[in-house]
Design an enzyme around this catalytic site. Structure first.
Site, PDB file in Angstrom:
ATOM      1  N   HIS A   1       9.085   0.977   3.321  1.00  0.00           N
ATOM      2  CA  HIS A   1      10.090   0.147   2.642  1.00  0.00           C
ATOM      3  C   HIS A   1       9.951   0.220   1.127  1.00  0.00           C
ATOM      4  O   HIS A   1       8.900   0.602   0.586  1.00  0.00           O
ATOM      5  CB  HIS A   1      10.012  -1.305   3.119  1.00  0.00           C
ATOM      6  CG  HIS A   1       8.731  -2.016   2.769  1.00  0.00           C
ATOM      7  ND1 HIS A   1       8.562  -2.697   1.589  1.00  0.00           N
ATOM      8  CD2 HIS A   1       7.570  -2.157   3.460  1.00  0.00           C
ATOM      9  CE1 HIS A   1       7.352  -3.241   1.558  1.00  0.00           C
ATOM     10  NE2 HIS A   1       6.728  -2.920   2.681  1.00  0.00           N
TER      11      HIS A   1
ATOM     12  N   CYS B   1       2.102  -2.567   6.111  1.00  0.00           N
ATOM     13  CA  CYS B   1       3.265  -1.693   5.978  1.00  0.00           C
ATOM     14  C   CYS B   1       3.122  -0.812   4.743  1.00  0.00           C
ATOM     15  O   CYS B   1       2.232  -1.017   3.908  1.00  0.00           O
ATOM     16  CB  CYS B   1       4.544  -2.522   5.914  1.00  0.00           C
ATOM     17  SG  CYS B   1       5.029  -3.204   7.510  1.00  0.00           S
TER      18      CYS B   1
END
Length: 551
Positions: A450, A469
């Site tokens: 992301h 992440c």
């Protein structure tokens, strides 16, 4: 080990076993070609090719019961019994390592490779090597019996499979979970390729690579170089204290740094004076780049620390990462992404060719990014961030107690309750923790790629800051790459979707494999050896599993 893989290994191995000829030959006069040189040239071609399916003879055979007797005598080879039986059944039990003249040259080549197993990055001896060595030595004797011939034939084949398992396969897959390696092991199916090799003339196949990822042999080359340096035994720690050195400075420390960088290949000039000149600055920058440091050309504390890592430690690092390279795919023919956690980099490939790379932020040591693979299927533009319950419980509840307007200030909202905890999400927008876009490859670890509003973190040399992440520094460029073959998307529409403030999830027409890997030593696109810090302390555990380390 199934026969398709076994047979491929058998054929591929011969291509690697065959030595290159011509070393030490006398130089021929210009324009003059002797008969001997033609023979040498033809031998070169032969040695870089496949001489059919082992020995071409089919008349000399043995009974299949001999394999059972052999395994009883050499029980450590029992794991290969099925592969050995299948191999010889396809040959109608004909000898593979002998022809009408006796033992073929490949037997000696195999024995040499096994004898020098350490150069393959394997610090152990294969089973019953002394028996193999003794039988090879006795094979020229007039007293060498038919029974001994069968034993030598079978021990060569068994050693073959043992070599392939150790050098090309690596440790048993059952151990990988113990070291948190969740990538599936490489799978090899080479039936059509094998058939074409066996049916074609030898001269058509001059160079065939071993069934391992190219990183394995690249690391192997540097392993041998570092062993040469370690054997010299003159390594000394460079003591610089807290002082930094830069262009124009003069110091005894600079002389020591020059010597070390010359040994490592970063400095081409062997002159080791005390002056910090431009050549040294360039060499320092290259060294810093190879070690993931800020390449400012200044010899500071971080650079000295990396210069002071002993050769023996680098050798261990190379061995550990050679082992990891045995597990990953030999090659991938499609587009794919690789995130190397210790390198803090995303690499984008198309048909096994590197297209571009960018910096990433990975999980902190307490929130380790998982080593695994998946298929990137979706892009979420202007995404919501559904805050994980662990973060709600351990972080947000405290912030909400301190400030009753915390959620509003951070563009967050409560969408429900579960197990006594609020379910919270952050609305789309430039302040969203996921940035303007996220890339989803569904997995049980809830990990994805992301964007992020915290762009300054990408400038840090060590970038382990996330909850697991992976934040990427060039999300727009990645979206361009993934959508480049979709005519409904261009730069304008991608930019508009990223800034729409309304979540939009699209499905990619073609899935893109994503590999999250962990390599603390690797060779880059310029052929330079790179080392990175073992940020999750995984190297030592793997080293203990694969060897009693002896550099």
């Amino acid at each position: 080990m199934n026969f398709r893989f076994s047979a491929f290994i058998i054929v591929s191995f011969f291509m690697i076993l065959l030595p290159f000829q011509g070393c030490g030959q006398k130089k021929q006069d210009a324009g003059k070609v002797s008969a001997d040189s033609l023979i040498d040239r033809d031998q070169n071609v032969w040695n870089r090719s496949i001489p059919g399916s082992f020995s071409s003879q089919t008349k000399s055979r043995f009974d299949s019961l001999e394999i059972r007797d052999f395994i009883r005598q050499y029980p450590k080879f029992s794991k290969f019994e099925e592969s050995i039986m299948t191999f010889y059944s396809h040959r109608n039990m004909a000898f593979a390592w002998f022809d009408a003249e006796g033992l073929i040259e490949h037997a000696d080549n195999l024995t040499d490779r096994i004898r020098n197993l350490k150069s393959e990055g394997v610090n152990k001896e294969l089973p019953y090597f002394q028996s193999l060595d003794s039988l090879i030595y006795s094979s020229d004797s007039d007293q060498f019996s038919h029974f001994q011939k069968i034993k030598l034939e079978l021990i060569l084949t068994a050693q073959y499979f043992a070599f392939a398992e150790s050098v090309w396969g690596g440790i048993d897959a059952k151990f990988l979970k113990e070291i948190d390696w969740n990538l599936p092991r490489k799978k090899v199916s080479f039936e059509e390729y094998l058939d074409s090799i066996l049916e074609s003339p030898p001269g058509n196949f001059k160079e065939v690579k071993a069934p391992v990822n190219r990183q394995h042999d690249l690391l192997k080359n540097f392993l041998n170089q570092y062993r040469v340096q370690a054997a010299k035994g003159h390594w000394l720690e460079i003591k610089a204290g807290s002082k930094s050195f830069e262009l124009g400075d003069s110091s005894e420390v600079i002389k020591q740094v020059k010597l070390r960088l010359f040994e490592l290949g970063d400095l081409k000039d062997s002159k080791t004076d005390q002056i910090f000149d431009l050549d040294l600055q360039n060499a320092v920058k290259q060294f810093q780049t190879r070690h993931g440091l800020k390449d400012d050309g200044v010899i500071g504390k971080g650079t000295i620390s990396e210069l002071n890592v002993p050769y023996e430690q680098r050798i261990k690092q190379l061995l550990v990462n050679m082992e990891r390279s045995r597990w990953i795919p030999v090659s991938v023919s499609t587009d794919y992404l690789v995130v190397n956690i210790p390198e803090f980099r995303l690499h984008v490939y198309s048909a096994d060719q590197l297209v571009w790379s960018c910096n990433v932020v990975v999980g902190k040591a307490i929130h380790k990014t998982v080593i695994f693979s998946g298929d990137l299927k979706y892009i979420a533009f202007s995404p919501y961030w559904n805050v994980p319950q662990s973060i709600v419980k351990n972080e947000l509840l405290k912030d909400m107690r301190r400030d009753k307007n915390y959620l509003q200030k951070h563009n967050m909202e409560i969408t429900g309750y579960r197990d006594g905890l609020p379910e919270i999400r952050q609305k789309p927008g430039p302040s969203n923790s996921l940035g303007l876009v996220k890339f989803l490859f569904p997995n049980s670890y809830n990990i994805y790629l992301h964007d992020t509003p915290s762009k300054s973190l990408f400038n840090e040399s060590a970038r382990a800051f996330s909850h697991g992440c992976i934040r990427i520094s060039e999300p727009f460029k990645l979206a361009q790459f993934l959508l480049r073959n979709d005519p409904s998307w261009d730069d304008t529409s991608i930019n508009a979707a990223m800034n729409a403030g309304v979540e939009r999830i699209i499905s990619l027409k073609e899935k893109t494999p994503v590999f999250i890997v962990y390599f603390t030593a690797f060779v880059d696109k310029d052929g330079l050896i790179n080392f990175r810090k073992d940020i999750y302390d995984r190297d030592e555990r793997l080293a203990d599993m694969i060897m009693n380390f002896q550099p």
